[in-house]
Design a protein around this motif. Sequence first.
Motif, PDB file in Angstrom:
ATOM      1  N   ALA A  42      -2.180   5.644   4.423  1.00  0.00           N
ATOM      2  CA  ALA A  42      -1.035   5.511   3.279  1.00  0.00           C
ATOM      3  C   ALA A  42      -1.278   6.757   2.398  1.00  0.00           C
ATOM      4  CB  ALA A  42      -1.438   4.149   2.525  1.00  0.00           C
ATOM      5  N   ARG A  43      -2.312   7.152   2.122  1.00  0.00           N
ATOM      6  CA  ARG A  43      -2.476   8.471   1.062  1.00  0.00           C
ATOM      7  C   ARG A  43      -1.398   9.789   1.844  1.00  0.00           C
ATOM      8  NH1 ARG A  43      -3.970  13.235   0.219  1.00  0.00           N
ATOM      9  NH2 ARG A  43      -4.342  13.220   2.656  1.00  0.00           N
ATOM     10  N   ARG A  44      -1.733   9.944   3.221  1.00  0.00           N
ATOM     11  CA  ARG A  44      -1.042  10.857   3.766  1.00  0.00           C
ATOM     12  C   ARG A  44       0.534  10.660   3.723  1.00  0.00           C
ATOM     13  NH1 ARG A  44       1.161  14.806   4.295  1.00  0.00           N
ATOM     14  NH2 ARG A  44       1.561  16.056   5.852  1.00  0.00           N
ATOM     15  N   LEU A  45       0.755   9.386   4.111  1.00  0.00           N
ATOM     16  CA  LEU A  45       2.169   9.026   4.058  1.00  0.00           C
ATOM     17  C   LEU A  45       2.764   9.454   2.837  1.00  0.00           C
ATOM     18  CD1 LEU A  45       3.796   5.916   5.321  1.00  0.00           C
ATOM     19  CD2 LEU A  45       4.341   6.507   3.261  1.00  0.00           C
ATOM     20  N   ALA A  46       1.974   8.912   1.583  1.00  0.00           N
ATOM     21  CA  ALA A  46       2.714   9.407   0.346  1.00  0.00           C
ATOM     22  C   ALA A  46       2.903  10.772   0.093  1.00  0.00           C
ATOM     23  CB  ALA A  46       1.701   8.773  -0.634  1.00  0.00           C
ATOM     24  N   ILE A 101       0.809  -1.235  -0.049  1.00  0.00           N
ATOM     25  CA  ILE A 101      -0.025  -0.017   0.024  1.00  0.00           C
ATOM     26  C   ILE A 101       1.007   1.411   0.100  1.00  0.00           C
ATOM     27  CG2 ILE A 101      -0.272   0.046   2.489  1.00  0.00           C
ATOM     28  CD1 ILE A 101      -3.007   1.044  -0.213  1.00  0.00           C
ATOM     29  N   ASN A 102       1.873   1.237   0.829  1.00  0.00           N
ATOM     30  CA  ASN A 102       3.025   2.420   0.906  1.00  0.00           C
ATOM     31  C   ASN A 102       3.546   2.632  -0.354  1.00  0.00           C
ATOM     32  OD1 ASN A 102       2.175   2.961   3.556  1.00  0.00           O
ATOM     33  ND2 ASN A 102       4.124   1.910   4.332  1.00  0.00           N
ATOM     34  N   GLY A 103       4.053   1.747  -1.182  1.00  0.00           N
ATOM     35  CA  GLY A 103       4.910   1.879  -2.515  1.00  0.00           C
ATOM     36  C   GLY A 103       3.817   2.335  -3.557  1.00  0.00           C
ATOM     37  N   CYS A 104       2.552   1.629  -3.796  1.00  0.00           N
ATOM     38  CA  CYS A 104       1.799   2.171  -4.609  1.00  0.00           C
ATOM     39  C   CYS A 104       1.077   3.290  -4.531  1.00  0.00           C
ATOM     40  CB  CYS A 104       0.530   0.987  -4.819  1.00  0.00           C
ATOM     41  SG  CYS A 104       1.190  -0.577  -5.385  1.00  0.00           S
ATOM     42  N   ALA A 105       0.753   3.768  -3.140  1.00  0.00           N
ATOM     43  CA  ALA A 105       0.284   5.177  -2.907  1.00  0.00           C
ATOM     44  C   ALA A 105       1.229   6.209  -3.324  1.00  0.00           C
ATOM     45  CB  ALA A 105      -0.087   5.380  -1.381  1.00  0.00           C
ATOM     46  N   VAL A 122      -4.784  -1.419  -2.717  1.00  0.00           N
ATOM     47  CA  VAL A 122      -3.472  -1.551  -3.487  1.00  0.00           C
ATOM     48  C   VAL A 122      -3.507  -1.362  -4.762  1.00  0.00           C
ATOM     49  CG1 VAL A 122      -1.317  -2.600  -3.590  1.00  0.00           C
ATOM     50  CG2 VAL A 122      -2.589  -2.619  -1.418  1.00  0.00           C
ATOM     51  N   ALA A 123      -4.184  -2.377  -5.407  1.00  0.00           N
ATOM     52  CA  ALA A 123      -4.290  -2.410  -6.974  1.00  0.00           C
ATOM     53  C   ALA A 123      -4.824  -1.199  -7.445  1.00  0.00           C
ATOM     54  CB  ALA A 123      -5.225  -3.535  -7.447  1.00  0.00           C
TER      55      ALA A 123
END
Length: 507
Positions: A376-380, A33-37, A175-176
């Motif tokens: 994850a969105r905010r992490l990105a 999730i982190n990488g894809c976001a 994720v997808a």
Amino acid sequence: MVLALARTRLRLSMSQPRAARMLYDLLIIGGGINGCAIARDAAGRGLSVRLVEQNDLASGTSSASTKLIHGGLRYLELYEFRLVHEALEERERLLAAAPHIIWPLKFVLPYEKGLRPLWMLRLGLFLYDHLARRKRLEGSHLAALGDNALGAPLRETYNVGFTYADCWVEDSRLVALNALDAKERGATISVGARLVQAKRKGAHWTAKLDGGMEIEARALVNAAGPWVSQVIEGALHMHSRKHVRLVKGSHLVTRRLYDGDHAYILQNPDGRIVFAIPFEHAFTLIGTTDVAYEGAPGEVAISDAETDYLLDAINHFLRKPVTRADVVWSYSGLRPLYDDGSLNASVVTRDYAFDLDAPEDGAPVLSIFGGKITTARRLAEHALDELRRFLPAHGEAWTAGATFPGGDMEFDALLARLKSEKPFLGDVLARRLARAYGTRAERILKHAHAMADLGRDFGCGLTEAEARYLMENEWARKADDILWRRSKLGLHMSAEQQLGLREYMGA
């Protein structure tokens, strides 16, 4: 169809050497999730992005969650107010951005005498209601649990409790969809591609993948989840002052234990909580455990002790005993938590931390420790803020108000339209397709006037047209990618039906 797939694979294989010589702004390691976001956000800012994942998207931690978008009610006890505030804000954003795979879920919290007192639960829920603006979800309420559907499955001693709302999420589909949105904004997503090594060459990274392909990038993001430290010390030949702490979380899936669409959050004597959640219509999801894990990251499975723990927890509250014979499936995953020095795995922070290595004369690498699906969105966003000064083509943040592929709709209206325009689907299949793909379901169905137009039915309504869509658009390469990550049809299809899909995809 086989010829068309062969041509597609040939075009991809022919294009790879050219892509390998391209200088990317950002190379991302890890398809969770982190990488894809991060890939989605970066591509939308105009950066050239390459993401590499050694297995399948969401094949690790991101498909082994409790399937919740939530603020983390329990984290209030750990005084993680900033994390809860951020997660509650993201809960609202995600519910609006992906209403097909995220929807409200009512939780029932029975009061357990001798544990947290009523006033503490009420105060915690008051904070939960007010730490962030709430637009779509109902607030918490004191609830009588006797002689009603909410209390019917519970032992008679549980006659009072609370209700509140969080959200369900199809975790691996989220994720997808991040990866799909990234691709449609220009990113290159490579699955089955393992990073062997990466070296700084002045202001660039040169990365080598297994198979010999080399990629150059201005900056590198290490979002390898449980493998983050292995990437740092192995492929990058570096050291970090920050570390990841692996905690195994396991879940049981049983035949449906109670009627109703509500979930339970159950307090354990050890201070932890266990969820019981309606799952895939016919089942109940029970989880999770928190077990310190000392081995190398890889595939993990539930232990007998974890199974007993979860069964004991659920049986403490339910009238009807649940036994091992009721369990139809289990799954486990490794949570790569940021190691904050806590002795107890249950109280290790669920927040995230970054380690930015950026020498004056060298290319930067940002390693990510921890995080959760909800944030994850905010992490990105935060990760790209950290890298802004190294990437001159860097655009502005944009994801806060953007929908995910298929999310541009109101769910009930979409379902009604599908059932009207494609009556041959029936209610069950129409609902599943609407839930999985939102408006993108119409791309699978657009030329179909009868079920036969969708090709072979492998079972439970999984047709050749849907499998082909997932292979061509969502990086599904093996049957398990479809059965257990792009969907949960593996729970419903027989072994013979699954074999048919495996043979088809193998061909």
